[in-house]
Design a protein around this motif. Sequence first.
Motif, short mmCIF file in Angstrom:
data_model
loop_
_atom_site.label_atom_id
_atom_site.label_comp_id
_atom_site.label_asym_id
_atom_site.label_seq_id
_atom_site.Cartn_x
_atom_site.Cartn_y
_atom_site.Cartn_z
N ALA A 21 0.85 -1.20 0.00
CA ALA A 21 0.00 0.00 0.00
C ALA A 21 0.88 1.25 0.00
O ALA A 21 2.06 1.19 0.38
CB ALA A 21 -0.91 -0.01 1.22
N ASN A 22 0.32 2.33 -0.47
CA ASN A 22 0.93 3.66 -0.39
C ASN A 22 2.25 3.81 -1.14
O ASN A 22 3.11 4.58 -0.73
CB ASN A 22 1.10 4.07 1.08
CG ASN A 22 -0.21 4.02 1.82
OD1 ASN A 22 -1.22 4.50 1.34
ND2 ASN A 22 -0.22 3.39 2.98
N GLN A 23 2.39 3.07 -2.24
CA GLN A 23 3.53 3.27 -3.13
C GLN A 23 3.18 2.80 -4.54
O GLN A 23 2.43 1.85 -4.70
CB GLN A 23 4.79 2.58 -2.61
CG GLN A 23 4.68 1.09 -2.42
CD GLN A 23 5.96 0.53 -1.84
OE1 GLN A 23 7.02 0.65 -2.44
NE2 GLN A 23 5.87 -0.07 -0.68
N GLU A 43 -12.29 -0.59 -10.43
CA GLU A 43 -11.77 0.10 -9.25
C GLU A 43 -10.39 0.71 -9.50
O GLU A 43 -10.05 1.74 -8.92
CB GLU A 43 -11.69 -0.87 -8.07
CG GLU A 43 -13.07 -1.35 -7.65
CD GLU A 43 -13.03 -2.58 -6.78
OE1 GLU A 43 -11.98 -3.23 -6.68
OE2 GLU A 43 -14.08 -2.90 -6.20
N LEU A 44 -9.59 0.07 -10.36
CA LEU A 44 -8.25 0.57 -10.68
C LEU A 44 -8.23 1.41 -11.96
O LEU A 44 -7.19 1.95 -12.32
CB LEU A 44 -7.28 -0.61 -10.83
CG LEU A 44 -7.09 -1.47 -9.59
CD1 LEU A 44 -6.32 -2.73 -9.93
CD2 LEU A 44 -6.41 -0.68 -8.48
N ASN A 45 -9.37 1.48 -12.64
CA ASN A 45 -9.49 2.22 -13.89
C ASN A 45 -8.46 1.74 -14.92
O ASN A 45 -7.75 2.52 -15.54
CB ASN A 45 -9.34 3.73 -13.64
CG ASN A 45 -9.80 4.54 -14.82
OD1 ASN A 45 -10.66 4.11 -15.58
ND2 ASN A 45 -9.24 5.72 -14.98
N ARG A 46 -8.39 0.42 -15.10
CA ARG A 46 -7.45 -0.19 -16.05
C ARG A 46 -8.17 -1.20 -16.93
O ARG A 46 -9.06 -1.92 -16.46
CB ARG A 46 -6.31 -0.91 -15.33
CG ARG A 46 -5.41 -0.02 -14.48
CD ARG A 46 -4.63 0.95 -15.37
NE ARG A 46 -3.69 1.77 -14.63
CZ ARG A 46 -3.96 2.93 -14.07
NH1 ARG A 46 -5.17 3.42 -14.12
NH2 ARG A 46 -3.03 3.62 -13.45
N PRO A 61 -0.76 3.78 -9.59
CA PRO A 61 -0.31 4.77 -8.61
C PRO A 61 -0.36 4.15 -7.22
O PRO A 61 -0.77 3.01 -7.05
CB PRO A 61 -1.34 5.89 -8.76
CG PRO A 61 -2.58 5.17 -9.16
CD PRO A 61 -2.12 4.03 -10.04
N SER A 62 0.03 4.93 -6.24
CA SER A 62 -0.08 4.47 -4.85
C SER A 62 -1.52 4.09 -4.54
O SER A 62 -2.43 4.86 -4.85
CB SER A 62 0.36 5.58 -3.89
OG SER A 62 1.70 5.90 -4.08
N LEU A 63 -1.71 2.92 -3.98
CA LEU A 63 -3.04 2.46 -3.59
C LEU A 63 -3.18 2.55 -2.08
O LEU A 63 -2.28 2.18 -1.35
CB LEU A 63 -3.25 1.00 -4.02
CG LEU A 63 -3.19 0.70 -5.51
CD1 LEU A 63 -3.30 -0.80 -5.75
CD2 LEU A 63 -4.28 1.44 -6.26
#
Length: 86
Positions: A21-23, A43-46, A61-63
């Motif tokens: 998480a967070n990176q 949810e990840l827009n991918r 990106p950071s999740l």
Amino acid sequence: PQTKLLYEQGLSVPKQLPVPANQPLRIKVVNAASEPIEFESFELNRERVVPPGGEITVYLPSLSAGTYSFFDDFNRSATHGTLVAK
């Protein structure tokens, strides 16, 4: 960091993929099947197509800590999984 996700015979391996998480991160998606797949996550827009025997890299990106679902849009009934950010 980079993590690997393998698709074979309509299933993702592993079904639950732990990620930091967070990176920012990269996920290498490898299609070992004989048909194309489409890695997709609302949810990840991918949304990316992977040809048979091919591989792609999905940059994220950071999740925030949490669970994010993904699926193969070409085979929704068989292939789904989650990224678990911790």
